[in-house]
Motif scaffolding. Structure first.
Motif, PDB file in Angstrom:
ATOM      1  N   THR A 186       0.825  -1.207   0.000  1.00 19.04           N
ATOM      2  CA  THR A 186       0.000   0.000   0.000  1.00 19.04           C
ATOM      3  C   THR A 186       0.861   1.259   0.000  1.00 19.04           C
ATOM      4  N   CYS A 187       0.478   2.201  -0.837  1.00 22.39           N
ATOM      5  CA  CYS A 187       1.145   3.503  -0.920  1.00 22.39           C
ATOM      6  C   CYS A 187       0.156   4.604  -0.558  1.00 22.39           C
ATOM      7  N   TYR A 188       0.653   5.619   0.137  1.00 24.47           N
ATOM      8  CA  TYR A 188      -0.107   6.838   0.378  1.00 24.47           C
ATOM      9  C   TYR A 188       0.573   7.981  -0.361  1.00 24.47           C
ATOM     10  N   PHE A 189      -0.248   8.905  -0.858  1.00 24.38           N
ATOM     11  CA  PHE A 189       0.262  10.086  -1.542  1.00 24.38           C
ATOM     12  C   PHE A 189      -0.494  11.307  -1.051  1.00 24.38           C
ATOM     13  N   VAL A 190       0.250  12.334  -0.609  1.00 18.95           N
ATOM     14  CA  VAL A 190      -0.331  13.609  -0.194  1.00 18.95           C
ATOM     15  C   VAL A 190       0.461  14.740  -0.835  1.00 18.95           C
ATOM     16  N   SER A 191      -0.157  15.908  -0.907  1.00 15.07           N
ATOM     17  CA  SER A 191       0.506  17.059  -1.503  1.00 15.07           C
ATOM     18  C   SER A 191      -0.164  18.331  -1.009  1.00 15.07           C
ATOM     19  N   ASP A 192       0.559  19.451  -1.136  1.00 18.95           N
ATOM     20  CA  ASP A 192      -0.013  20.782  -0.914  1.00 18.95           C
ATOM     21  C   ASP A 192      -0.598  20.949   0.490  1.00 18.95           C
ATOM     22  N   LEU A 193       0.198  20.637   1.498  1.00 13.72           N
ATOM     23  CA  LEU A 193      -0.253  20.818   2.882  1.00 13.72           C
ATOM     24  C   LEU A 193      -0.030  22.253   3.378  1.00 13.72           C
ATOM     25  N   HIS A 194       0.851  22.993   2.720  1.00 17.07           N
ATOM     26  CA  HIS A 194       1.030  24.434   2.943  1.00 17.07           C
ATOM     27  C   HIS A 194       1.159  24.825   4.418  1.00 17.07           C
ATOM     28  N   GLY A 195       1.920  24.049   5.170  1.00 20.42           N
ATOM     29  CA  GLY A 195       2.186  24.420   6.550  1.00 20.42           C
ATOM     30  C   GLY A 195       1.007  24.290   7.488  1.00 20.42           C
ATOM     31  N   ASN A 196      -0.008  23.558   7.084  1.00 20.80           N
ATOM     32  CA  ASN A 196      -1.195  23.366   7.914  1.00 20.80           C
ATOM     33  C   ASN A 196      -0.912  22.241   8.920  1.00 20.80           C
ATOM     34  N   THR A 197      -0.656  22.618  10.168  1.00 24.97           N
ATOM     35  CA  THR A 197      -0.255  21.628  11.169  1.00 24.97           C
ATOM     36  C   THR A 197      -1.333  20.577  11.406  1.00 24.97           C
ATOM     37  N   ARG A 198      -2.585  20.982  11.307  1.00 26.23           N
ATOM     38  CA  ARG A 198      -3.662  20.012  11.524  1.00 26.23           C
ATOM     39  C   ARG A 198      -3.646  18.931  10.448  1.00 26.23           C
ATOM     40  N   LYS A 199      -3.362  19.312   9.212  1.00 24.69           N
ATOM     41  CA  LYS A 199      -3.297  18.316   8.152  1.00 24.69           C
ATOM     42  C   LYS A 199      -2.126  17.360   8.372  1.00 24.69           C
ATOM     43  N   TYR A 200      -1.015  17.880   8.855  1.00 25.17           N
ATOM     44  CA  TYR A 200       0.103  16.990   9.171  1.00 25.17           C
ATOM     45  C   TYR A 200      -0.279  16.022  10.285  1.00 25.17           C
ATOM     46  N   GLU A 201      -0.976  16.510  11.294  1.00 23.09           N
ATOM     47  CA  GLU A 201      -1.401  15.625  12.380  1.00 23.09           C
ATOM     48  C   GLU A 201      -2.330  14.526  11.861  1.00 23.09           C
ATOM     49  N   LEU A 202      -3.231  14.901  10.955  1.00 22.78           N
ATOM     50  CA  LEU A 202      -4.109  13.898  10.351  1.00 22.78           C
ATOM     51  C   LEU A 202      -3.301  12.877   9.562  1.00 22.78           C
ATOM     52  N   LEU A 203      -2.290  13.342   8.836  1.00 23.38           N
ATOM     53  CA  LEU A 203      -1.438  12.433   8.071  1.00 23.38           C
ATOM     54  C   LEU A 203      -0.707  11.472   8.995  1.00 23.38           C
ATOM     55  N   PHE A 204      -0.090  11.993  10.046  1.00 22.36           N
ATOM     56  CA  PHE A 204       0.641  11.127  10.970  1.00 22.36           C
ATOM     57  C   PHE A 204      -0.285  10.078  11.587  1.00 22.36           C
ATOM     58  N   ALA A 205      -1.475  10.508  11.985  1.00 22.22           N
ATOM     59  CA  ALA A 205      -2.423   9.571  12.600  1.00 22.22           C
ATOM     60  C   ALA A 205      -2.864   8.502  11.605  1.00 22.22           C
ATOM     61  N   GLU A 206      -3.084   8.895  10.356  1.00 17.01           N
ATOM     62  CA  GLU A 206      -3.505   7.937   9.329  1.00 17.01           C
ATOM     63  C   GLU A 206      -2.395   6.923   9.037  1.00 17.01           C
ATOM     64  N   VAL A 207      -1.158   7.381   8.987  1.00 16.01           N
ATOM     65  CA  VAL A 207      -0.045   6.469   8.734  1.00 16.01           C
ATOM     66  C   VAL A 207       0.130   5.498   9.904  1.00 16.01           C
ATOM     67  N   ILE A 208       0.005   5.995  11.121  1.00 16.86           N
ATOM     68  CA  ILE A 208       0.105   5.109  12.295  1.00 16.86           C
ATOM     69  C   ILE A 208      -1.021   4.070  12.283  1.00 16.86           C
ATOM     70  N   ARG A 209      -2.201   4.501  11.896  1.00 16.97           N
ATOM     71  CA  ARG A 209      -3.357   3.601  11.933  1.00 16.97           C
ATOM     72  C   ARG A 209      -3.262   2.515  10.858  1.00 16.97           C
ATOM     73  N   ASN A 210      -2.826   2.872   9.645  1.00 16.91           N
ATOM     74  CA  ASN A 210      -2.920   1.931   8.532  1.00 16.91           C
ATOM     75  C   ASN A 210      -1.582   1.416   8.008  1.00 16.91           C
ATOM     76  N   LYS A 211      -0.481   2.007   8.446  1.00 21.28           N
ATOM     77  CA  LYS A 211       0.866   1.503   8.169  1.00 21.28           C
ATOM     78  C   LYS A 211       1.121   1.218   6.687  1.00 21.28           C
ATOM     79  N   PRO A 212       1.039   2.242   5.836  1.00 20.56           N
ATOM     80  CA  PRO A 212       1.394   2.026   4.429  1.00 20.56           C
ATOM     81  C   PRO A 212       2.878   1.711   4.294  1.00 20.56           C
ATOM     82  N   SER A 213       3.234   1.047   3.227  1.00 15.61           N
ATOM     83  CA  SER A 213       4.644   0.713   2.981  1.00 15.61           C
ATOM     84  C   SER A 213       5.406   1.887   2.385  1.00 15.61           C
TER      85      SER A 213
END
Length: 288
Positions: free
Chosen positions: A3-30
């Motif tokens: 599984t791969c995850y792809f994100v882009s254009d977060l523009h320094g939005n800390t909340r979006k980074y927190e969501l990304l970190f939580a999603e990666v921890i939850r689903n553990k993409p390769s």
């Protein structure tokens, strides 16, 4: 399946980074691909949990990925990252520092082999109306669309390591790809390809000196490259509103599967795909 995850254009939005970190921890993409425009404006600090974050890379992103690796251990994904046209290149050294810490592989006109896959990173976009030109180049010629500022004008935060007058995206892609086999090539672009579902801008009815503006603002060179060379997968960002306007965040070009992770809402857009079967994909919008 890998599984791969792809994100882009977060523009320094800390909340979006927190969501990304939580999603990666939850689903553990390769694999985790990050497609540029990642930082806030260079002279604007941001607040995270009530505290000031003066250096976004060294005080937030690098510590965030260190914490992610600490929590995931051997499940920490392979991370590939590029900058985008809204990122000041003076911050590139911090991206190299993150690479030296083995948090990610930073790719600026570079490639990296991982197993059977060759990962390419290319951050440059065609001329835009914006004045920051660290990551802008002429596309296939020295033409600049009405309303856009040529790459030879505007400002840069570091001196360019290329010829701003005559270097083009088209020339770069020929040099980057060379004669490489594209069967398992994955390209991490910031710009989308021109006149596709992925580069549609909200410019309807707008004119400059009575000349209608082109509604498509992606790269002709990238479009031609994809059509001619048929890489396995291409990943794009840059134009936030394209998916909302066209109703498409993915497009096929022959054998090539292309995805955009840019998004114009408050949610974090995460594109998930299986590296062995990129047709098995979805886009999730995570609410802050």
């Amino acid at each position: 399946m890998t599984t791969c995850y792809f994100v882009s254009d977060l523009h320094g939005n800390t909340r979006k980074y927190e969501l990304l970190f939580a999603e990666v921890i939850r689903n553990k993409p390769s694999f985790l691909f990050i497609g540029g425009d990642l930082l806030p404006h260079i002279h604007r600090s941001v607040r995270q949990s009530g505290r000031l974050v003066p250096d976004f890379m060294r005080d937030f992103i690098i510590p965030g990925f260190k914490n992610l690796r600490r929590q995931l251990g051997c499940n920490y994904p392979e991370v590939f990252i590029i900058m985008g046209n809204d990122d000041h290149r003076v911050e590139e050294q911090a991206f190299r520092e993150g690479e030296s810490l083995e948090l990610w592989k930073y790719l600026n006109r570079e490639k990296f082999r991982f197993g059977p896959y060759m990962i390419y990173g290319y951050p440059f976009v065609p001329p835009t109306p914006f004045l920051l030109k660290d990551w802008e180049k002429y596309d296939v010629s020295r033409f600049t669309d009405p309303g856009c500022v040529p790459p030879t004008e505007g400002f840069r935060t570091v001196d360019p390591d290329y010829d701003t007058e005559y270097d083009t995206i088209e020339k770069d892609l020929k040099e980057l790809a060379g004669d490489d086999d594209m069967e398992k090539a994955i390209f991490l672009f910031h710009s989308p390809p021109y006149q596709t579902h992925l580069d549609r801008a909200a410019l309807d009815g707008q004119k400059i000196e009575h000349v209608p503006l082109d509604l498509h603002v992606g790269s002709i060179a990238i479009k031609r490259f994809i059509e001619a060379r048929q890489p396995y997968i291409t990943l794009h960002g840059h134009i936030h509103e394209s998916a909302a306007i066209t109703g498409h965040w993915e497009q096929k070009f022959g054998r090539t599967c292309a995805f955009t992770a840019a998004h114009n809402g408050p949610e974090l857009a995460v594109v998930r795909f299986e590296i062995d079967n990129p047709g098995d994909s979805e886009r999730k919008l995570l609410l802050p």
